[in-house]
Design a protein around this motif. Sequence first.
Motif, PDB file in Angstrom:
ATOM      1  N   THR A  70     -18.445 -51.983 -10.822  1.00 53.58           N
ATOM      2  CA  THR A  70     -18.183 -51.673 -12.228  1.00 53.58           C
ATOM      3  C   THR A  70     -17.757 -52.930 -12.990  1.00 53.58           C
ATOM      4  N   ARG A  75     -23.344 -50.042 -11.367  1.00 54.73           N
ATOM      5  CA  ARG A  75     -23.454 -48.680 -11.918  1.00 54.73           C
ATOM      6  C   ARG A  75     -24.153 -48.677 -13.273  1.00 54.73           C
ATOM      7  N   VAL A  87     -22.436 -48.946 -17.276  1.00 52.59           N
ATOM      8  CA  VAL A  87     -21.157 -49.665 -17.333  1.00 52.59           C
ATOM      9  C   VAL A  87     -21.296 -50.979 -18.102  1.00 52.59           C
ATOM     10  N   VAL A 139     -19.312 -36.530 -16.047  1.00 49.82           N
ATOM     11  CA  VAL A 139     -18.904 -37.893 -16.398  1.00 49.82           C
ATOM     12  C   VAL A 139     -17.826 -38.321 -15.406  1.00 49.82           C
ATOM     13  N   GLN A 176     -16.409 -41.101 -12.036  1.00 50.97           N
ATOM     14  CA  GLN A 176     -16.677 -41.975 -10.893  1.00 50.97           C
ATOM     15  C   GLN A 176     -17.863 -41.514 -10.056  1.00 50.97           C
ATOM     16  N   THR A 195     -21.814 -39.659 -14.196  1.00 56.95           N
ATOM     17  CA  THR A 195     -22.400 -40.725 -15.015  1.00 56.95           C
ATOM     18  C   THR A 195     -21.292 -41.527 -15.695  1.00 56.95           C
ATOM     19  N   THR A 196     -21.535 -42.829 -15.848  1.00 53.07           N
ATOM     20  CA  THR A 196     -20.611 -43.661 -16.619  1.00 53.07           C
ATOM     21  C   THR A 196     -21.158 -43.750 -18.039  1.00 53.07           C
ATOM     22  N   ARG A 252     -20.499 -45.078 -22.241  1.00 48.66           N
ATOM     23  CA  ARG A 252     -19.702 -45.895 -23.170  1.00 48.66           C
ATOM     24  C   ARG A 252     -20.213 -45.639 -24.592  1.00 48.66           C
ATOM     25  N   ALA A 263     -12.640 -43.311 -15.070  1.00 49.27           N
ATOM     26  CA  ALA A 263     -13.521 -44.384 -14.570  1.00 49.27           C
ATOM     27  C   ALA A 263     -14.896 -44.315 -15.223  1.00 49.27           C
ATOM     28  N   GLY A 264     -15.261 -43.137 -15.720  1.00 46.80           N
ATOM     29  CA  GLY A 264     -16.600 -42.971 -16.294  1.00 46.80           C
ATOM     30  C   GLY A 264     -16.647 -42.976 -17.802  1.00 46.80           C
TER      31      GLY A 264
END
Length: 342
Positions: free
Chosen positions: A134, A173, A176, A270, A272, A275-276, A278, A295-296
Motif C-alpha cells: 500500500t 493494491r 491505492v 471496502v 483491507q 477494494t481500496t 480514494r 485501510a481501504g
Amino acid sequence: MRAKVNQNICLNDYKNVWIIAEQRNGKIEPVTIELIGEGRKLADILSRELIVAVCGYEMKEETEKLLHYGVDKVCYVESPLLKDFSTDGYVKAFADLINERKPEIVLVGATSLGRDIGPRLAARLGTGLTADCTKLEIDETDNKLLMTRPAFGGNLMATIVCPKNRPQMSTVRPGVMEKAHFHEEKTGEVEVIVPALTKEDIRTNLEQVIVADQKKVNLVDAKIVVSGGRGLKTAEGFALVQELADTIGGVVGSSRACVEAGWIDASHQVGQTGTTVRPDLYIACGISGAIQHLAGMSESKYIVAINKDPKAPIFEVCDYGIVGDLHKVIPAMIEQIKENPD
Ligand code: FAD
C-alpha cells in the motif's frame, strides 16, 4: 516448492523501474496507469528510467497511448500466443525479458492476474516479492525499495526490503496509488519484441471466455462512495444507502460485516480484504471504523461519518461527523439535497 535464490549477483547490474502492464482484450487496464504514477516517482528519485512491459498481440497502437503518461519506454512483447492471458505464456515472456534487461524494481498490480503471475515471476527470477503493498518509498541511505503492507490482520504495517536479490518486486493494491497524469505530448518509444515462445510452453488451452453477468461495481474509479455498515441492521437498510448514492451520483460500498451477513455482494466491500478507494467524497453510514475498513478508504479526499455512537473510531478520521440515527439522518440529507441540488 522453494524458489531458487540468486546467489552472488551484482546489484549494480540492475537498473531502472519496470511496470508489468495489465491488458484485457487488447486494452490497458487502469491499474497500469496507477503503477506508472508510482513508478515514475520512484524512478525520478533514483534518476532511472521508467519502463512498461506489455504482453499482447496486435495492440501496438494501444501501447503507444502509454507514452502520454510520462514513461521512458514501452517494451511490447508481441505474439499471437500472448493475445489471451495464460500464466505459462506471460510468465515466460516477462521472465525472459527481465532476465535479459535486469531492472532493479518491478511493480505488478495486486489484481487477480497480477497475483497469479507476480509470485511465479519472482520464483523464476530467484528473488523475493512483497505482496499487496500500500506504500512504496526509497531508502535515502542506500536507495533500496521500502515496501509497506498491512500485516497481522491489518493491526500493523510492515515495511519489507529485498536486500540481496534483484529485482525488488512488489504487487501493489489497485486503487491505492495515484494515477499518472495524461500529457498531450508523448515521451519515449515503443520497442516491439518477439519472444522465444512456443505452443508447447503453454500448458493450458483457452476454450472460451464467459463474462460474469453480475453488475460490475466500479468502486475504484468512483468519485463518490456511500458505504453502509452493520448499523443498517438489515439487508433492506441498503435501499436507503442506495437512494443517497443515487441522489448524489455515488456508488454503494459496504463494510465486511454486511458482506458476511449476506446483506450485499462482496464486490461492494471496502477495506483491507475488499477494494481500496480514494474518492473525492466517502460517506460512511453506520460503520464503526475498524482498522481493516480504514485501510481501504482513509485516503479519500473528504470523509463524512454518520454514527449514533460519538465514540466510534470513524469520527477520528472523518472531516465531518454526524452523531445520530442513520435512519433519520440519511432521509434528511436526501431531502435537503433534493431541495438544494446545487
Ligand atoms: P460494527 O463494527 O459492528 O459497527 C457498526 C456501527 O454502526 C457501530 O459503530 C454503531 O455505533 C453504528 N450504528 C448502529 N446502529 C446505528 C444507527 N441506527 N445509526 C447510526 N449508526 C449506527 N472490514 C471491512 O469493512 N473491510 C475489510 O476489508 C475487512 N477486512 C478484514 C480483514 C481481517 C483479517 C479481519 C480480521 C477483519 C476485517 N474486517 C474488514 C472486519 C473489521 O474488523 C470489522 O469487523 C468490520 O469493519 C465492522 O463492520 P461495521 O463497521 O459495519 O460493523
